[in-house]
Write an enzyme that holds these catalytic residues in place. Structure first.
Site, PDB file in Angstrom:
ATOM      1  N   TYR A  66      45.976 -57.272  -3.959  1.00 31.87           N
ATOM      2  CA  TYR A  66      46.947 -58.236  -3.450  1.00 31.87           C
ATOM      3  C   TYR A  66      46.708 -58.509  -1.979  1.00 31.87           C
ATOM      4  CZ  TYR A  66      49.568 -54.487  -1.137  1.00 31.87           C
ATOM      5  OH  TYR A  66      49.932 -53.459  -0.312  1.00 31.87           O
ATOM      6  N   LYS A 124      42.729 -53.032  -1.097  1.00 32.76           N
ATOM      7  CA  LYS A 124      44.163 -53.360  -1.111  1.00 32.76           C
ATOM      8  C   LYS A 124      44.636 -53.476  -2.554  1.00 32.76           C
ATOM      9  CE  LYS A 124      47.490 -56.155   1.485  1.00 32.76           C
ATOM     10  NZ  LYS A 124      48.384 -55.049   1.846  1.00 32.76           N
ATOM     11  N   GLU A 177      47.610 -43.421   8.123  1.00 30.18           N
ATOM     12  CA  GLU A 177      48.331 -44.675   8.407  1.00 30.18           C
ATOM     13  C   GLU A 177      49.733 -44.564   7.834  1.00 30.18           C
ATOM     14  OE1 GLU A 177      46.635 -48.002   6.177  1.00 30.18           O
ATOM     15  OE2 GLU A 177      46.109 -46.644   4.532  1.00 30.18           O
TER      16      GLU A 177
HETATM   17  N1  PMP Z   1      48.164 -50.014   5.610  1.00 33.22           N
HETATM   18  C1  PMP Z   1      48.732 -50.163   4.401  1.00 33.22           C
HETATM   19  C2  PMP Z   1      48.682 -49.031   3.438  1.00 33.22           C
HETATM   20  C3  PMP Z   1      49.353 -51.378   4.058  1.00 33.22           C
HETATM   21  O1  PMP Z   1      49.908 -51.541   2.851  1.00 33.22           O
HETATM   22  C4  PMP Z   1      49.405 -52.419   5.018  1.00 33.22           C
HETATM   23  C5  PMP Z   1      50.121 -53.701   4.726  1.00 33.22           C
HETATM   24  N2  PMP Z   1      49.591 -54.384   3.669  1.00 33.22           N
HETATM   25  C6  PMP Z   1      48.802 -52.201   6.259  1.00 33.22           C
HETATM   26  C7  PMP Z   1      48.191 -50.994   6.530  1.00 33.22           C
HETATM   27  C8  PMP Z   1      48.795 -53.294   7.315  1.00 33.22           C
HETATM   28  O2  PMP Z   1      47.927 -54.319   6.935  1.00 33.22           O
HETATM   29  P1  PMP Z   1      48.152 -55.832   7.418  1.00 33.22           P
HETATM   30  O3  PMP Z   1      48.149 -55.792   8.906  1.00 33.22           O
HETATM   31  O4  PMP Z   1      46.982 -56.559   6.862  1.00 33.22           O
HETATM   32  O5  PMP Z   1      49.468 -56.272   6.862  1.00 33.22           O
END
Ligand code: PMP
Length: 286
Positions: free
Chosen positions: A33, A147, A180
C-alpha cells in the site's frame, strides 16, 4: 455526493466498496500500500510514493496494476470526485483473487483499491506539547523495507501505545537500537546537536517524509547522521521527533514516561516542521 472509492476499475460509493473474499490481500496480506498526503488538493511527493509502490510490488513479484500515468489519472479523478483538499490518498495493490493456496497463483490480476480521507489540521496541542512514545521489542519480519499490508505487529504496537496514554510506539531491535515507530520514522537531536535517524535498509520502511526531510536538511546545511540509536541515547537527546505522511514532523517530548530534553518540543524540530510544511505546500522544495 457520498464519498467514493476506486475498486478494480470502478468508482463506487465507499459504503458499497467491496473486494472478493478470496482476494489474497484479505487471506494472506499478500499486497502492498501507499499513503500519499494531500495538501490544498495536491499530492505531496507523488512520484517518490509511486516509486516506492513499484519497488514494493517488484520485491513481491506483483505486477503494477496499471501504468504509472494511469495510476495518476485514477488518483486525481478520485480526489476530484471526493473534493479532497487536505488529507490523504490510500492505495492498495494485492496479488489478486485466486482459490486459497499459499503459492503464487498462475493467473491472477493484481487488485487495486484507492480511497481518500479528508483530515483536520494536526492538533495544535500535540504540536505545542509534543507527543509521548513508548518503546517495545520489534517483533516484525526481516523485510520491513517493503510497504506490506501485513501490519499486525504495528497494529499491536500502536494499540499498546494508546493504552499507555502515548501517541506512538518505537520498536527496538534485539541489539537495543530503535528501528522506527509503528507508522513513523524516528529521529533524535543528540546531546552534541547532531540530527540522527536510522539508515534505510531492511529494518525500516524508508519513509517518503524521511527522505524528503533529509534532502531539505541537506539543503539547509544542517549536519545529520544516518545511523541507529539506542533508547538510552534518545533519553539523553536534546530533541526527538517522528515523521510520516500523516504526521509530517511531530515533536516527541516523552519516551517511556521520561522527558526528552527540557520536556518541550525542540527548536530544531519546530524549524524542520516548518521547512517540511513549506515543501508539502509546494513552496521551497529543493
Ligand atoms: N515506518 C512505518 C512502519 C510506516 O508505516 C510509515 C508510514 N507509512 C513510515 C515509517 C513513514 O513513512 P512515510 O513518511 O512514507 O509516510
Amino acid at each position: 455526493m457520498a464519498r467514493q472509492a476506486y475498486v478494480n476499475g470502478r468508482y463506487v460509493p465507499q459504503s458499497d466498496a467491496m473486494v472478493h473474499v478470496e482476494d489474497r490481500g484479505y487471506q494472506f496480506a499478500d499486497g502492498v500500500y501507499e499513503v500519499v498526503p494531500v495538501v490544498r488538493g495536491t499530492l505531496v511527493d507523488e512520484d517518490p510514493h509511486l516509486d516506492r509502490l513499484e519497488r514494493s510490488l517488484a520485491e513481491l513479484r506483483i505486477a503494477m496494476p496499471m501504468s504509472r500515468a494511469a495510476l495518476k489519472l485514477v488518483s486525481h479523478e478520485l480526489m476530484r470526485r471526493n473534493r479532497l483538499s487536505n488529507g490523504f490518498l490510500y492505495m492498495q495493490v494485492t496479488r489478486g483473487v485466486a482459490p486459497r493456496d499459499h503459492k503464487f497463483p498462475k493467473a491472477a490480476t493484481p487488485a487495486l483499491v484507492m480511497t481518500t480521507r479528508q483530515t483536520k489540521p494536526h492538533s495544535a496541542q500535540q504540536l505545542a506539547e509534543g507527543v509521548a512514545v513508548i518503546t517495545l521489542p520489534d517483533i516484525r519480519w526481516k523485510r520491513c523495507d517493503i510497504k506490506s499490508v501485513s501490519l499486525l505487529p504495528n497494529v499491536l504496537g500502536k494499540q499498546a501505545a494508546v493504552e499507555a496514554g502515548a501517541f506512538e510506539a518505537w520498536m527496538v531491535a534485539e541489539d537495543g537500537r530503535v528501528t522506527e515507530g509503528t507508522s513513523t520514522n524516528a529521529w533524535i537531536v543528540t546531546e552534541d546537536n547532531k540530527l540522527v535517524t536510522r539508515e534505510a535498509g531492511d529494518a525500516i520502511l524508508n519513509g517518503i517524509t524521511r527522505t524528503a526531510l533529509l534532502r531539505l536538511v541537506e539543503h539547509e546545511g544542517i549536519a545529520f547522521e544516518e545511523r541507529a540509536f539506542t533508547v538510552e541515547e534518545a533519553l539523553q537527546a536534546r530533541e526527538a521527533f517522528i515523521t510520516s505522511s500523516t504526521n509530517f514532523v511531530m515533536p516527541v517530548t516523552r519516551i517511556d514516561d521520561k522527558p526528552v530534553g527540557n520536556g518541550h518540543p525542540g527548536l530544531l524540530t519546530l524549524r524542520l516542521r516548518e521547512v517540511y510544511e513549506g515543501h508539502a505546500a509546494g513552496a521551497g522544495a529543493p
